[in-house]
Scaffold this motif. Sequence first.
Motif, PDB file in Angstrom:
ATOM      1  N   PHE A 261       0.823  -1.216   0.000  1.00 15.58           N
ATOM      2  CA  PHE A 261       0.000   0.000   0.000  1.00 15.58           C
ATOM      3  C   PHE A 261       0.854   1.260   0.000  1.00 15.58           C
ATOM      4  N   GLU A 262       0.357   2.255  -0.734  1.00 17.26           N
ATOM      5  CA  GLU A 262       0.984   3.563  -0.715  1.00 17.26           C
ATOM      6  C   GLU A 262      -0.037   4.548  -0.217  1.00 17.26           C
ATOM      7  N   ARG A 263       0.461   5.636   0.342  1.00 21.57           N
ATOM      8  CA  ARG A 263      -0.446   6.592   0.928  1.00 21.57           C
ATOM      9  C   ARG A 263      -0.320   7.931   0.226  1.00 21.57           C
ATOM     10  N   SER A 264      -1.468   8.568  -0.005  1.00 23.36           N
ATOM     11  CA  SER A 264      -1.452   9.917  -0.535  1.00 23.36           C
ATOM     12  C   SER A 264      -2.496  10.686   0.264  1.00 23.36           C
ATOM     13  N   GLU A 265      -2.015  11.587   1.120  1.00 27.18           N
ATOM     14  CA  GLU A 265      -2.886  12.273   2.090  1.00 27.18           C
ATOM     15  C   GLU A 265      -3.636  11.211   2.904  1.00 27.18           C
ATOM     16  N   PHE A 266      -4.948  11.180   2.765  1.00 23.45           N
ATOM     17  CA  PHE A 266      -5.701  10.217   3.563  1.00 23.45           C
ATOM     18  C   PHE A 266      -6.253   9.058   2.713  1.00 23.45           C
ATOM     19  N   ASP A 267      -5.805   8.992   1.443  1.00 20.65           N
ATOM     20  CA  ASP A 267      -6.207   7.872   0.594  1.00 20.65           C
ATOM     21  C   ASP A 267      -5.093   6.826   0.552  1.00 20.65           C
ATOM     22  N   LEU A 268      -5.509   5.579   0.312  1.00 20.07           N
ATOM     23  CA  LEU A 268      -4.547   4.498   0.124  1.00 20.07           C
ATOM     24  C   LEU A 268      -4.641   4.017  -1.314  1.00 20.07           C
ATOM     25  N   HIS A 269      -3.517   3.574  -1.856  1.00 19.84           N
ATOM     26  CA  HIS A 269      -3.492   3.054  -3.220  1.00 19.84           C
ATOM     27  C   HIS A 269      -2.768   1.720  -3.230  1.00 19.84           C
ATOM     28  N   CYS A 270      -3.289   0.782  -4.053  1.00 19.53           N
ATOM     29  CA  CYS A 270      -2.547  -0.449  -4.286  1.00 19.53           C
ATOM     30  C   CYS A 270      -2.850  -0.922  -5.697  1.00 19.53           C
ATOM     31  N   THR A 271      -2.017  -1.815  -6.192  1.00 25.07           N
ATOM     32  CA  THR A 271      -2.188  -2.309  -7.552  1.00 25.07           C
ATOM     33  C   THR A 271      -2.471  -3.806  -7.495  1.00 25.07           C
ATOM     34  N   VAL A 272      -3.507  -4.239  -8.258  1.00 25.69           N
ATOM     35  CA  VAL A 272      -3.855  -5.655  -8.289  1.00 25.69           C
ATOM     36  C   VAL A 272      -3.730  -6.156  -9.733  1.00 25.69           C
ATOM     37  N   PRO A 273      -2.925  -7.206  -9.953  1.00 24.45           N
ATOM     38  CA  PRO A 273      -2.814  -7.740 -11.315  1.00 24.45           C
ATOM     39  C   PRO A 273      -4.045  -8.597 -11.647  1.00 24.45           C
ATOM     40  N   ILE A 274      -4.608  -8.429 -12.843  1.00 25.91           N
ATOM     41  CA  ILE A 274      -5.712  -9.291 -13.300  1.00 25.91           C
ATOM     42  C   ILE A 274      -5.412  -9.732 -14.722  1.00 25.91           C
ATOM     43  N   ASN A 275      -6.034 -10.818 -15.160  1.00 30.45           N
ATOM     44  CA  ASN A 275      -5.782 -11.263 -16.533  1.00 30.45           C
ATOM     45  C   ASN A 275      -6.804 -10.641 -17.482  1.00 30.45           C
ATOM     46  N   ILE A 276      -6.608 -10.817 -18.769  1.00 31.08           N
ATOM     47  CA  ILE A 276      -7.465 -10.104 -19.726  1.00 31.08           C
ATOM     48  C   ILE A 276      -8.893 -10.635 -19.712  1.00 31.08           C
TER      49      ILE A 276
END
Length: 373
Positions: A261-276
């Motif tokens: 997880f990464e934080r930007s102010e009070f939001d959290l961001h993450c990346t999820v891999p999915i297939n096509i």
Amino acid sequence: MTKRDYYEILGVSRDADDQALKGAYRKLALQHHPDRNPGDHAAEEKFKEAAEAYSVLADSQKRAAYDRFGHQGVSMAGGGGGFDPSAGFPDLGDILNDVFGFGDVFGGSRQRRSRAQRGEDVRYDLEISFEDALRGLTADIQVPRLEECGRCKGKGAEPEDGLVTCSMCRGRGEVIYQQAFLSVRRTCSQCGGRGQIIRRPCKECKGEGHLRRERKLKVNIPAGVGEGTQLRLSQEGQPGSAGGPPGDLYVVLKVAEHPIFERSEFDLHCTVPINIAQAALGASVDLLTFDGIQTVKIPEGSQPGARVRLKGLGVPRVNASGRGDLYVHLDVKVPSKLTRDQRRLFEQLGEHLPAENEPQSKGIFDKVKDYFL
Ligand SMILES: [Zn+2]
Ligand SMILES: [Zn+2]
């Protein structure tokens, strides 16, 4: 009234070092000193303005707060209205002493050196984990600080007969000189204004008047704090002298990074891999968040780089209610190695899919053709 920029007041650049600050302040203090400009109110204001600017910029913590947040940052970090002229002007005694022979012009400061002084503020850097910053915690810290020596009560001399009256000023702490038609007062150089001299230093503190002690403290860290957050523990800094109050302790937080997880102010961001297939057909993916396992609904036809918002699963807002959001960024993975069966399926799929790029390239040729008719 809007306050002027401190660097502008002193006429220095934002990266000026201590020496440059002091030089600029000295010049302004001498130029606008009320004794050189009697009855000139504007000069007096300029004098005070320069003293205020210097008192903030010469203090590395206040300067950092000012650089980030402006005037408001200083009053937050300073735990009060920022600058208090009655507390005395910074370094003015040293700067003006050689010119005028005395320190302060606004308050009868002849006894200032022996008067109660507030202790210094102390900074303590504390690293906490990403999760702890989100959830808050009570941290135990050990802060080295000076404590008044109990044997000599901070005087630095053996009790009973350790102190003698200063012979140079006869205990007054200052010496009066006659200079032309002026009588000039100076702080006594032999006793430093204390009026007394240590004849036998205290055995406990070796004449320092204080002892270095590790102090255990509990710090309540609220949920939602971030990198660089400063927590002030009132009166937990260095002890004051001559009965003055202690300074404050500033706990400055450093927050460790998180692998997902990464934080930007009070939001959290993450990346999820999915297939096509998941991107094209839509899917449900389970994600372990700080609120346990959450099901992320990926809508049909999701494009690479699209994001799904999980409302209210971000960072708690410090000193306010509610939380930010959690954004799940979709990383659509195109398979790079196919089995024979997969290849056959993709070939079949390819025959049925419209070729998205063809109409556009045709369009370009059509347009180019228009120019050559
Ligand atoms: Zn002592
Ligand atoms: Zn003396």
